[in-house]
Design an enzyme around this catalytic site. Structure first.
Site, PDB file in Angstrom:
ATOM      1  N   ASP A  99     -20.855 -35.057  33.374  1.00 27.95           N
ATOM      2  CA  ASP A  99     -20.322 -36.532  33.457  1.00 27.95           C
ATOM      3  C   ASP A  99     -21.194 -37.414  32.331  1.00 27.95           C
ATOM      4  OD1 ASP A  99     -18.275 -36.622  35.737  1.00 27.95           O
ATOM      5  OD2 ASP A  99     -19.688 -35.173  36.143  1.00 27.95           O
TER       6      ASP A  99
ATOM      7  N   SER B 122     -16.021 -27.971  38.667  1.00 24.66           N
ATOM      8  CA  SER B 122     -15.444 -29.486  39.039  1.00 24.66           C
ATOM      9  C   SER B 122     -14.722 -29.251  40.370  1.00 24.66           C
ATOM     10  CB  SER B 122     -14.618 -30.083  37.937  1.00 24.66           C
ATOM     11  OG  SER B 122     -14.034 -31.119  38.401  1.00 24.66           O
TER      12      SER B 122
ATOM     13  N   GLY C 203     -22.662 -26.308  40.243  1.00 24.73           N
ATOM     14  CA  GLY C 203     -23.065 -27.430  39.395  1.00 24.73           C
ATOM     15  C   GLY C 203     -23.875 -28.440  40.355  1.00 24.73           C
ATOM     16  N   HIS C 204     -23.187 -28.556  41.503  1.00 26.99           N
ATOM     17  CA  HIS C 204     -23.900 -29.675  42.446  1.00 26.99           C
ATOM     18  C   HIS C 204     -25.382 -28.818  42.885  1.00 26.99           C
ATOM     19  CE1 HIS C 204     -19.837 -31.104  43.273  1.00 26.99           C
ATOM     20  NE2 HIS C 204     -20.691 -32.068  42.854  1.00 26.99           N
TER      21      HIS C 204
ATOM     22  N   GLN D 173     -21.301 -41.254  32.420  1.00 28.92           N
ATOM     23  CA  GLN D 173     -21.707 -41.468  33.514  1.00 28.92           C
ATOM     24  C   GLN D 173     -23.432 -41.758  33.446  1.00 28.92           C
ATOM     25  OE1 GLN D 173     -20.143 -40.499  37.670  1.00 28.92           O
ATOM     26  NE2 GLN D 173     -21.875 -38.896  37.542  1.00 28.92           N
TER      27      GLN D 173
ATOM     28  N   HIS E 295     -20.199 -27.411  44.633  1.00 25.50           N
ATOM     29  CA  HIS E 295     -19.957 -26.097  44.015  1.00 25.50           C
ATOM     30  C   HIS E 295     -21.480 -25.756  43.223  1.00 25.50           C
ATOM     31  CE1 HIS E 295     -19.928 -28.587  40.368  1.00 25.50           C
ATOM     32  NE2 HIS E 295     -18.619 -29.405  40.848  1.00 25.50           N
TER      33      HIS E 295
ATOM     34  N   MET F 243     -19.866 -36.672  45.404  1.00 26.82           N
ATOM     35  CA  MET F 243     -18.589 -36.768  46.037  1.00 26.82           C
ATOM     36  C   MET F 243     -18.126 -35.815  47.013  1.00 26.82           C
ATOM     37  SD  MET F 243     -16.447 -39.568  44.038  1.00 26.82           S
ATOM     38  CE  MET F 243     -15.596 -38.365  42.789  1.00 26.82           C
TER      39      MET F 243
ATOM     40  N   VAL G 176     -22.998 -26.589  34.485  1.00 23.91           N
ATOM     41  CA  VAL G 176     -22.676 -25.204  34.978  1.00 23.91           C
ATOM     42  C   VAL G 176     -21.299 -24.927  34.611  1.00 23.91           C
ATOM     43  CG1 VAL G 176     -22.912 -23.913  36.851  1.00 23.91           C
ATOM     44  CG2 VAL G 176     -24.552 -25.789  36.476  1.00 23.91           C
TER      45      VAL G 176
HETATM   46  P1  AMP Z   1     -19.415 -35.390  41.599  1.00 25.78           P
HETATM   47  O1  AMP Z   1     -19.255 -34.862  43.088  1.00 25.78           O
HETATM   48  O2  AMP Z   1     -18.056 -34.673  40.712  1.00 25.78           O
HETATM   49  O3  AMP Z   1     -19.301 -36.793  41.543  1.00 25.78           O
HETATM   50  O4  AMP Z   1     -20.583 -34.995  40.971  1.00 25.78           O
HETATM   51  C1  AMP Z   1     -21.913 -35.207  41.536  1.00 25.78           C
HETATM   52  C2  AMP Z   1     -22.946 -34.625  40.375  1.00 25.78           C
HETATM   53  O5  AMP Z   1     -22.835 -33.282  40.019  1.00 25.78           O
HETATM   54  C3  AMP Z   1     -22.746 -35.503  39.210  1.00 25.78           C
HETATM   55  O6  AMP Z   1     -24.111 -35.982  38.554  1.00 25.78           O
HETATM   56  C4  AMP Z   1     -22.125 -34.438  38.157  1.00 25.78           C
HETATM   57  O7  AMP Z   1     -22.081 -34.717  36.857  1.00 25.78           O
HETATM   58  C5  AMP Z   1     -22.749 -33.247  38.716  1.00 25.78           C
HETATM   59  N1  AMP Z   1     -21.756 -32.504  38.313  1.00 25.78           N
HETATM   60  C6  AMP Z   1     -20.428 -32.274  38.416  1.00 25.78           C
HETATM   61  N2  AMP Z   1     -20.010 -31.015  38.013  1.00 25.78           N
HETATM   62  C7  AMP Z   1     -21.178 -30.542  37.333  1.00 25.78           C
HETATM   63  C8  AMP Z   1     -21.413 -29.122  36.648  1.00 25.78           C
HETATM   64  N3  AMP Z   1     -20.356 -28.314  36.334  1.00 25.78           N
HETATM   65  N4  AMP Z   1     -22.688 -28.857  36.129  1.00 25.78           N
HETATM   66  C9  AMP Z   1     -23.531 -29.717  36.450  1.00 25.78           C
HETATM   67  N5  AMP Z   1     -23.421 -30.852  36.999  1.00 25.78           N
HETATM   68  C10 AMP Z   1     -22.066 -30.831  37.465  1.00 25.78           C
END
Ligand code: AMP
Length: 280
Positions: free
Chosen positions: A148, A183, A34-35, A151, A32, A28, A174
């Site tokens: 998630d 996040s 994590g992405h 999810q 960061h 979305m 991460v």
């Molecule tokens: P989002 O943009 O928050 O919908 O997340 C997109 C993808 O990035 C999803 O698969 C999330 O699980 C993953 N994601 C979000 N935060 C983290 C994190 N801290 N570590 C690893 N993956 C993450």
């Protein structure tokens, strides 16, 4: 037709017929580390990596932060470019939900506990958009984050149930150096809230340490997490669930479980989890 007599030439000649392996990272935006970890895994395992950025309205409840969800497309575009993404797919809402759209993917039992109990329709929105994005991108592999947890379970189930020919890979959460799970919503936290938000990861980590020292009692593990969680403004849930079925974990723990939290710090809703692994 070619006639080939060496293995090297054979391999070279076959390369032209090989379909590139496509990796997909749905997001979305407001990207960061994590992405980035998901993108790096895709880059390492695939020939071409696709990232999507789409803030999906169907997964937000009426009182949630759809309108204020953090966005910085230019920064995201640069991060993707620098990370070696081949295609950044950033569709307009009408591209995903054209007029008269009315068909949804309805997940089952896995969508009911944890976040599903507090966000009705959330996983229906997630499953629908992920299914649509899978059909648009047609990847061989898709990468999701453990953060998630539910999810991941819903998406895995959907790909099996709907015979989607896509491998789902989940990567570890991460975290910041002090433990806070990265996040996009951390951006909402004021300095003092950012400090109190640590209660979530610290509670999970303390319970995980207790588990790794041999504790298997569900009540005692939850009590440890809750001690830390006293610092949040509103605890939505802290649950120990079976890793596969997402039902309440057996007491004492005998199979792998997930300790999952959703909590508000100020007006920001944060989720996090740790896996407590046991041989199955
Ligand atoms: P989002 O943009 O928050 O919908 O997340 C997109 C993808 O990035 C999803 O698969 C999330 O699980 C993953 N994601 C979000 N935060 C983290 C994190 N801290 N570590 C690893 N993956 C993450």
């Amino acid at each position: 037709m070619q006639t080939i007599r060496t293995v090297a030439e054979l391999r070279q000649a076959l390369l032209q017929f090989r379909k590139p392996r496509a990796g997909f990272v749905p997001t979305m935006g407001y990207l960061h580390e994590g992405h980035r970890a998901l993108i790096e895994a895709s880059r390492a395992q695939c020939d071409v990596s696709v990232v999507s950025i789409f803030v999906n309205p169907t997964q937000f409840g009426p009182n949630e932060d759809l309108g204020t969800y953090p966005r910085d497309f230019q920064r995201d575009e640069k991060l993707c470019q620098d990370a070696g993404v081949a295609i950044l797919f950033a569709p307009d809402i009408k591209e995903i939900y054209p007029a008269r759209f009315e068909t949804f993917v309805e997940p089952g039992e896995l969508a009911k506990p944890l976040c599903g109990a507090f966000k009705p329709g959330h996983f229906r929105g997630v499953a629908t958009v992920v299914c649509k994005l899978f059909n648009m991108v047609q990847p061989d592999v898709a990468f999701f984050g453990q953060k998630d947890f539910q999810q991941c379970a819903v998406v895995r189930r959907m790909t099996v149930d709907l015979n989607l020919p896509i491998e789902i890979i989940t990567l570890p959460t991460v975290r910041e150096a002090d433990g806070l799970a990265l996040s996009s919503r951390n951006r909402y936290l004021k300095r003092e809230e950012r400090q109190r938000a640590l209660a979530i990861s610290h509670g999970l980590i303390a319970a995980a340490e207790q588990f790794h020292s041999g504790e298997r009692d569900v009540g005692r593990l939850l009590a440890t997490a809750k001690q830390h969680l006293a610092a949040v403004d509103q605890l939505e849930y802290v649950d120990l669930v079976d890793y596969v079925k997402l039902k309440p974990a057996e007491n004492p723990l005998r199979t792998t479980a997930a300790l999952c939290v959703a909590a508000y710090v100020g007006s920001t809703r944060l989720i996090d989890n740790v896996i407590l692994p046991l041989p199955t």
